[in-house]
Write a protein that holds these residues in place. Structure first.
Motif, mmCIF file in Angstrom:
data_model
loop_
_atom_site.group_PDB
_atom_site.id
_atom_site.type_symbol
_atom_site.label_atom_id
_atom_site.label_comp_id
_atom_site.label_asym_id
_atom_site.label_seq_id
_atom_site.Cartn_x
_atom_site.Cartn_y
_atom_site.Cartn_z
ATOM 1 N N ARG A 44 0.851 -1.184 0.000
ATOM 2 C CA ARG A 44 0.000 0.000 0.000
ATOM 3 C C ARG A 44 0.885 1.232 0.000
ATOM 4 N NH1 ARG A 44 -3.641 -0.797 5.088
ATOM 5 N NH2 ARG A 44 -1.701 -1.747 5.863
ATOM 6 N N LEU A 45 0.514 2.188 -0.847
ATOM 7 C CA LEU A 45 1.319 3.384 -1.036
ATOM 8 C C LEU A 45 1.081 4.377 0.098
ATOM 9 C CD1 LEU A 45 3.246 4.915 -2.947
ATOM 10 C CD2 LEU A 45 1.206 5.832 -4.078
ATOM 11 N N ILE A 46 2.179 4.829 0.699
ATOM 12 C CA ILE A 46 2.081 5.789 1.810
ATOM 13 C C ILE A 46 2.228 7.211 1.288
ATOM 14 C CG2 ILE A 46 3.019 6.470 4.052
ATOM 15 C CD1 ILE A 46 4.257 3.660 4.256
ATOM 16 N N TYR A 47 3.346 7.471 0.642
ATOM 17 C CA TYR A 47 3.651 8.776 0.056
ATOM 18 C C TYR A 47 4.490 8.568 -1.189
ATOM 19 C CZ TYR A 47 2.235 12.285 3.569
ATOM 20 O OH TYR A 47 1.519 13.132 4.379
ATOM 21 N N PHE A 48 4.471 9.560 -2.070
ATOM 22 C CA PHE A 48 5.381 9.546 -3.200
ATOM 23 C C PHE A 48 5.807 10.961 -3.534
ATOM 24 C CE2 PHE A 48 2.182 10.595 -6.517
ATOM 25 C CZ PHE A 48 1.010 10.328 -5.818
ATOM 26 N N GLU A 56 3.422 13.872 -2.376
ATOM 27 C CA GLU A 56 1.980 13.687 -2.523
ATOM 28 C C GLU A 56 1.557 12.505 -1.657
ATOM 29 O OE1 GLU A 56 1.274 15.294 -7.040
ATOM 30 O OE2 GLU A 56 -0.214 14.165 -5.926
ATOM 31 N N LYS A 57 0.371 12.606 -1.087
ATOM 32 C CA LYS A 57 -0.143 11.526 -0.255
ATOM 33 C C LYS A 57 -0.544 10.343 -1.121
ATOM 34 C CE LYS A 57 -1.869 14.528 3.410
ATOM 35 N NZ LYS A 57 -3.072 14.990 4.154
ATOM 36 N N GLY A 58 -0.279 9.174 -0.565
ATOM 37 C CA GLY A 58 -0.739 7.960 -1.201
ATOM 38 C C GLY A 58 -2.059 7.523 -0.602
ATOM 39 N N ASP A 59 -2.229 6.226 -0.466
ATOM 40 C CA ASP A 59 -3.499 5.695 0.013
ATOM 41 C C ASP A 59 -3.601 5.654 1.544
ATOM 42 O OD1 ASP A 59 -3.089 3.397 -2.672
ATOM 43 O OD2 ASP A 59 -4.353 5.192 -2.636
ATOM 44 N N ILE A 60 -2.473 5.577 2.227
ATOM 45 C CA ILE A 60 -2.492 5.460 3.695
ATOM 46 C C ILE A 60 -1.472 6.399 4.331
ATOM 47 C CG2 ILE A 60 -3.449 3.111 3.835
ATOM 48 C CD1 ILE A 60 -0.476 2.177 4.185
ATOM 49 N N PRO A 61 -1.602 7.713 4.204
ATOM 50 C CA PRO A 61 -0.579 8.637 4.711
ATOM 51 C C PRO A 61 -0.666 8.936 6.209
ATOM 52 C CG PRO A 61 -2.331 9.849 3.666
ATOM 53 C CD PRO A 61 -2.678 8.385 3.503
ATOM 54 N N TYR A 64 2.247 9.313 9.045
ATOM 55 C CA TYR A 64 3.539 9.384 8.364
ATOM 56 C C TYR A 64 3.747 10.767 7.756
ATOM 57 C CZ TYR A 64 2.897 4.287 8.348
ATOM 58 O OH TYR A 64 2.674 2.978 8.698
ATOM 59 N N SER A 65 5.008 11.111 7.575
ATOM 60 C CA SER A 65 5.368 12.263 6.762
ATOM 61 C C SER A 65 6.627 11.888 5.993
ATOM 62 C CB SER A 65 5.607 13.515 7.617
ATOM 63 O OG SER A 65 6.703 13.295 8.499
ATOM 64 N N VAL A 66 6.999 12.718 5.021
ATOM 65 C CA VAL A 66 8.166 12.423 4.195
ATOM 66 C C VAL A 66 8.979 13.686 3.993
ATOM 67 C CG1 VAL A 66 7.218 10.433 2.940
ATOM 68 C CG2 VAL A 66 6.823 12.772 2.087
ATOM 69 N N SER A 67 10.203 13.457 3.547
ATOM 70 C CA SER A 67 11.098 14.564 3.238
ATOM 71 C C SER A 67 11.927 14.195 2.031
ATOM 72 C CB SER A 67 12.006 14.854 4.431
ATOM 73 O OG SER A 67 12.997 15.795 4.092
ATOM 74 N N ILE A 77 9.072 9.400 7.667
ATOM 75 C CA ILE A 77 9.141 9.767 9.089
ATOM 76 C C ILE A 77 7.865 9.316 9.787
ATOM 77 C CG2 ILE A 77 9.425 11.673 10.723
ATOM 78 C CD1 ILE A 77 10.572 13.200 8.106
ATOM 79 N N LEU A 78 8.062 8.586 10.870
ATOM 80 C CA LEU A 78 6.949 8.250 11.755
ATOM 81 C C LEU A 78 7.071 9.193 12.950
ATOM 82 C CD1 LEU A 78 7.663 5.649 10.031
ATOM 83 C CD2 LEU A 78 6.592 4.349 11.873
ATOM 84 N N GLU A 79 6.186 10.161 13.024
ATOM 85 C CA GLU A 79 6.315 11.228 14.023
ATOM 86 C C GLU A 79 6.238 10.681 15.447
ATOM 87 O OE1 GLU A 79 7.096 14.311 13.501
ATOM 88 O OE2 GLU A 79 6.938 14.394 11.322
ATOM 89 N N SER A 80 5.354 9.744 15.668
ATOM 90 C CA SER A 80 5.197 9.114 16.979
ATOM 91 C C SER A 80 4.775 7.670 16.730
ATOM 92 C CB SER A 80 4.137 9.861 17.789
ATOM 93 O OG SER A 80 3.932 9.232 19.033
#
Lengths: 114, 117
Positions: A44-48, A56-61, A64-67, A77-80
């Motif tokens: 499952r796509l999280i981010y791309f 851009e957000k995927g299906d299950i963002p 999570y965050s990205v850089s 990045i898993l913030e918590s």
């Protein structure tokens, strides 16, 4: 030869910790992706990201965050961290402009959140 | 939204035999691409074969071939003369076609294939 590397193969973290998963590709690809793989659910796509500093957000963002500060590097990045984020995380990259382009995958990071 | 269904969670076959993995998909798009990816145990996922929806001819790559039935929205993978190295998780995937690429992959849930010596 195409190469996508991920910073860790296995990772154990505690609930509430901030977790960084790193992915590096050496193919000068513009596109990079983060997936999570769970049994019975497939990938499952999280981010791309299509370019540096773009995401851009995927299906299950959620959660999570990205850089993407440099073209070759895409961080998840898993913030918590929470126990439901225990999973296998796969990074992939591809080159746009070729319709139906192949994605190249890293070896994966197996994350356990306790 | 597109969906990809792999109805066989696990399969096993004797070495040298032929095996077919099933995949169906649902889409309203007319222009798209279909893929089979292979994930060997503890190794990286790699592309096995790709099919463009506008091509009637089924794709082949050495021992791997597909049976693409566009009207039925079916995309099965046939592995001939199976080898021990074919033991892996196989994922079927869909990508919408556009003029500029940059499209996402939608994956099925996978089929775990074991080749028995």
């Amino acid at each position: 030869d195409v190469k996508v590397t991920q910073s860790s193969r296995y990772l154990v973290k505690r609930t509430g910790e901030k977790v960084f998963l790193e992915c590096v590709q050496d193919m000068d690809h513009e596109n990079m992706f983060w997936y999570r793989q769970d049994p019975g659910l497939g990938l499952r796509l999280i981010y791309f990201s299509y370019d540096v500093k773009m995401k851009e957000k995927g299906d299950i963002p959620e959660g999570y965050s990205v850089s993407r500060e440099k073209k070759e590097r895409f961080s998840l990045i898993l913030e918590s961290a929470s126990t439901n984020q225990t999973s296998m995380y796969l990074c992939a990259s591809s080159s746009p402009g070729t319709v139906g382009e192949t994605q190249y995958f890293g070896p994966g990071t197996r994350l356990l959140v306790l | 939204a597109q969906t990809v269904t792999q109805s066989q969670p696990e399969m096993s076959v004797q070495e040298a035999e032929t095996v077919t993995l099933s995949c169906t998909y649902d889409t309203s798009e007319n222009n798209y691409y279909l893929f089979w990816y292979k994930q060997p145990p503890s190794r990286q996922m790699i592309l096995v074969i790709r099919q463009e929806a506008y091509k009637q001819q089924n794709a082949t790559e050495n021992r791997f071939s597909v049976n693409f039935q566009k009207a039925a929205k079916s995309f099965s993978l046939k592995i001939s003369d199976s080898q021990l190295g074919d033991t892996a998780m196989y994922f079927c995937a869909f990508m919408k076609g556009t003029n500029f690429g940059n499209e996402k992959l939608t994956f099925g849930t996978g089929t775990r294939l074991t080749i028995i010596p």
